[in-house]
Design a protein around this motif. Structure first.
Motif, PDB file in Angstrom:
ATOM      1  N   GLY A 145      -4.013  11.962   0.345  1.00  8.03           N
ATOM      2  CA  GLY A 145      -3.505  13.099   1.471  1.00  8.03           C
ATOM      3  C   GLY A 145      -3.626  12.564   3.022  1.00  8.03           C
ATOM      4  N   LEU A 146      -4.473  11.374   2.924  1.00  9.90           N
ATOM      5  CA  LEU A 146      -4.471  10.910   4.525  1.00  9.90           C
ATOM      6  C   LEU A 146      -3.464   9.768   4.741  1.00  9.90           C
ATOM      7  N   PRO A 147      -2.560   9.834   5.877  1.00  8.11           N
ATOM      8  CA  PRO A 147      -1.600   8.922   5.920  1.00  8.11           C
ATOM      9  C   PRO A 147      -1.931   7.539   6.273  1.00  8.11           C
ATOM     10  N   VAL A 148      -0.953   6.548   5.608  1.00  6.31           N
ATOM     11  CA  VAL A 148      -1.314   5.162   5.637  1.00  6.31           C
ATOM     12  C   VAL A 148      -0.220   4.418   6.582  1.00  6.31           C
ATOM     13  N   VAL A 149      -0.717   3.767   7.613  1.00  7.45           N
ATOM     14  CA  VAL A 149       0.484   3.116   8.388  1.00  7.45           C
ATOM     15  C   VAL A 149       0.273   1.703   8.248  1.00  7.45           C
ATOM     16  N   LYS A 150       1.394   0.763   7.905  1.00  6.54           N
ATOM     17  CA  LYS A 150       0.834  -0.777   7.649  1.00  6.54           C
ATOM     18  C   LYS A 150       1.201  -1.621   9.203  1.00  6.54           C
ATOM     19  N   SER A 151       0.326  -2.414   9.091  1.00 11.39           N
ATOM     20  CA  SER A 151       0.682  -3.473  10.414  1.00 11.39           C
ATOM     21  C   SER A 151       1.775  -3.738  10.718  1.00 11.39           C
ATOM     22  N   TRP A 152       2.527  -4.311   9.825  1.00  9.63           N
ATOM     23  CA  TRP A 152       3.772  -4.552  10.172  1.00  9.63           C
ATOM     24  C   TRP A 152       4.871  -3.485  10.671  1.00  9.63           C
ATOM     25  N   GLU A 153       4.466  -2.327  10.215  1.00 10.67           N
ATOM     26  CA  GLU A 153       5.420  -1.031  10.780  1.00 10.67           C
ATOM     27  C   GLU A 153       4.864  -1.003  12.453  1.00 10.67           C
ATOM     28  N   ILE A 154       3.681  -0.963  12.617  1.00  6.85           N
ATOM     29  CA  ILE A 154       3.176  -0.727  14.037  1.00  6.85           C
ATOM     30  C   ILE A 154       3.921  -2.095  14.755  1.00  6.85           C
ATOM     31  N   SER A 155       3.973  -3.164  14.345  1.00  2.89           N
ATOM     32  CA  SER A 155       4.428  -4.327  15.179  1.00  2.89           C
ATOM     33  C   SER A 155       5.889  -4.236  15.485  1.00  2.89           C
ATOM     34  N   ALA A 197       0.746  -1.030   0.016  1.00  3.94           N
ATOM     35  CA  ALA A 197       0.156  -0.049   0.140  1.00  3.94           C
ATOM     36  C   ALA A 197       1.013   1.324   0.079  1.00  3.94           C
ATOM     37  N   LYS A 198       0.465   2.334  -0.486  1.00  3.01           N
ATOM     38  CA  LYS A 198       0.990   3.684  -0.456  1.00  3.01           C
ATOM     39  C   LYS A 198       1.209   4.172   0.847  1.00  3.01           C
ATOM     40  N   GLU A 199       1.931   5.125   1.067  1.00  4.04           N
ATOM     41  CA  GLU A 199       1.983   5.940   2.331  1.00  4.04           C
ATOM     42  C   GLU A 199       0.809   6.814   2.473  1.00  4.04           C
ATOM     43  N   CYS A 200       0.082   6.928   1.614  1.00  2.00           N
ATOM     44  CA  CYS A 200      -1.184   7.951   1.982  1.00  2.00           C
ATOM     45  C   CYS A 200      -2.217   7.712   0.792  1.00  2.00           C
ATOM     46  N   ILE A 201      -3.459   7.851   1.054  1.00  2.00           N
ATOM     47  CA  ILE A 201      -4.539   7.951   0.250  1.00  2.00           C
ATOM     48  C   ILE A 201      -5.203   9.136   0.447  1.00  2.00           C
ATOM     49  N   LEU A 212       2.675   7.970  16.507  1.00  2.00           N
ATOM     50  CA  LEU A 212       2.285   9.373  16.195  1.00  2.00           C
ATOM     51  C   LEU A 212       3.217  10.242  15.209  1.00  2.00           C
ATOM     52  N   LYS A 213       4.329   9.974  15.401  1.00  2.00           N
ATOM     53  CA  LYS A 213       5.509  10.569  14.602  1.00  2.00           C
ATOM     54  C   LYS A 213       5.301  10.023  13.147  1.00  2.00           C
ATOM     55  N   MET A 214       5.123   9.005  12.827  1.00  2.00           N
ATOM     56  CA  MET A 214       4.977   8.437  11.497  1.00  2.00           C
ATOM     57  C   MET A 214       3.662   9.079  10.856  1.00  2.00           C
ATOM     58  N   ILE A 215       2.668   9.157  11.555  1.00  2.00           N
ATOM     59  CA  ILE A 215       1.527   9.919  11.075  1.00  2.00           C
ATOM     60  C   ILE A 215       1.947  11.436  10.653  1.00  2.00           C
ATOM     61  N   ALA A 216       2.741  11.954  11.563  1.00  2.00           N
ATOM     62  CA  ALA A 216       2.785  13.244  11.146  1.00  2.00           C
ATOM     63  C   ALA A 216       3.832  13.453   9.990  1.00  2.00           C
ATOM     64  N   GLU A 217       4.603  12.545   9.875  1.00  2.00           N
ATOM     65  CA  GLU A 217       5.569  12.594   8.856  1.00  2.00           C
ATOM     66  C   GLU A 217       4.798  12.153   7.560  1.00  2.00           C
ATOM     67  N   ARG A 218       3.739  11.666   7.347  1.00  2.00           N
ATOM     68  CA  ARG A 218       3.144  11.136   6.420  1.00  2.00           C
ATOM     69  C   ARG A 218       1.818  11.977   5.977  1.00  2.00           C
ATOM     70  N   LYS A 219       1.510  12.774   6.670  1.00  2.00           N
ATOM     71  CA  LYS A 219       0.386  13.769   6.438  1.00  2.00           C
ATOM     72  C   LYS A 219       0.767  14.625   5.180  1.00  2.00           C
ATOM     73  N   GLU A 220      -0.494  14.758   4.486  1.00  2.00           N
ATOM     74  CA  GLU A 220      -0.344  15.475   3.187  1.00  2.00           C
ATOM     75  C   GLU A 220       0.819  14.861   2.055  1.00  2.00           C
TER      76      GLU A 220
END
Length: 318
Positions: free
Chosen positions: A289-299, A283-287, A308-316
């Motif tokens: 303009g909305l951030p996308v975080v993958k389950s494996w990244e969270i694990s 999956a892309k890192e956003c849809i 929270l930092k990853m969301i901020a970096e992937r915004k817009e």
């Protein structure tokens, strides 16, 4: 002239226009949700459900709108025209499954005139809450005994004592008579905009995805909202950071883009972040303009701050 009630969609449109005209930021209209409209003005956040007949508001919808309202420190509100065959009266507050209920005209009086209702309906009729301290102070200023005031108001001495000590509510006619006698307002406005109390202590511990729960977040799954779950950071501070979260459920790109638009809309009004949680490693890192975080990244994360930092970096992102 027709006696047919106003269509529900027309009521929602009028409420949206009313709030927008008087300084509220309003969301899109979400017809198949526990709320139809979200509106914010400064610190006041309203989650509103609109029905012609409020008897159609179920326990399940009430529980869900309360969960969402609690998470965002918002106030749930049910707006309707009637209950069963009884028309909802102007400036009277009703109740349905723990949610305050008012007529559209009552909402207009609050928004336009800043006139808040004092009368609430309960079993047995209409009632008001009395400021007992004011009653006592004004009675003493007028040099009236409990019995003197009771005789003037056509109630018992014991009733006046209970009013002053906050032990009973009053019928509107008695309260208004006391106001005329004491020449002072003694009734209290109904608190329509309270945040629902926490009724379910375990609600934030049983959610999905488990990766976020294991990371230390509280997750509240929802079924009657334009999103799939709410995420609450359980920090030591009193103010928890809240995120609207959407979980991928084999949805196609068109559906995901529509949901991204909804999440953008709601996050802007509520004042929080929104994010997709995706199983798809490609999956892309956003849809849109909305951030996308993958389950494996969270694990692979060690604490909530990394999420929270990853969301901020992937915004817009583009």
């Amino acid at each position: 002239m027709s006696n047919m009630p106003m269509p529900r969609d027309q009521i929602i449109t009028q409420i949206n226009e009313l709030l927008s005209k008087h300084g509220f930021d309003t969301s899109n209209i979400y017809d198949r949700s526990c709320f139809d409209l979200v509106a914010r003005k400064e610190l006041l956040l309203l989650l509103m459900k609109v029905l012609v007949n409020v008897e159609g508001f179920s326990v399940a919808h009430a529980q869900e709108i309360k969960r969402v309202a609690r998470t965002f420190f918002g106030s749930p509100l049910l707006i309707g025209l009637k209950s069963k065959n009884e028309v909802l009266e102007e400036n009277v507050v009703y109740e349905r499954h723990g949610i305050p209920v008012i007529a559209p005209s009552t909402l207009r009086n609050i928004v336009v005139e800043e006139v808040y209702p004092e009368i609430f309906a309960d079993r047995g009729g209409y009632y008001v809450e009395i400021d007992g301290q004011i009653v006592k102070e004004m009675r003493e200023q007028h040099n009236l005994s409990l019995k003197d005031l009771a005789d003037l108001a056509h109630v018992s001495r014991e009733t006046i004592y209970k009013y002053e000590t906050g032990r009973v509510r009053a019928q509107p006619e008695t309260a208004f008579l006391l106001e005329n006698i004491l020449n002072m307002r003694i009734t209290l406005s109904v608190n329509l905009f309270a945040v629902p109390p926490n009724e379910e202590e375990t609600e934030i511990k049983s959610g999905e995805p488990r990766e976020l729960v294991d990371l230390g977040f509280g997750v509240i799954n929802t079924t009657r909202t334009p999103f799939d779950a709410l995420v609450r950071a359980e920090a030591t501070s009193k103010k928890a950071e809240s995120l609207i979260t959407d979980l991928e459920k084999n949805r196609n790109q068109k559906v995901l883009q529509k949901m991204a638009n909804n999440l953008h809309d709601l996050s802007a009004v509520i004042g929080t972040d929104a994010v997709f949680i995706m199983e798809n490693k490609n999956a892309k890192e956003c849809i849109d303009g909305l951030p996308v975080v993958k389950s494996w990244e969270i694990s692979e994360m060690k604490d909530p701050s990394e999420f929270l930092k990853m969301i901020a970096e992937r915004k817009e992102c583009s």
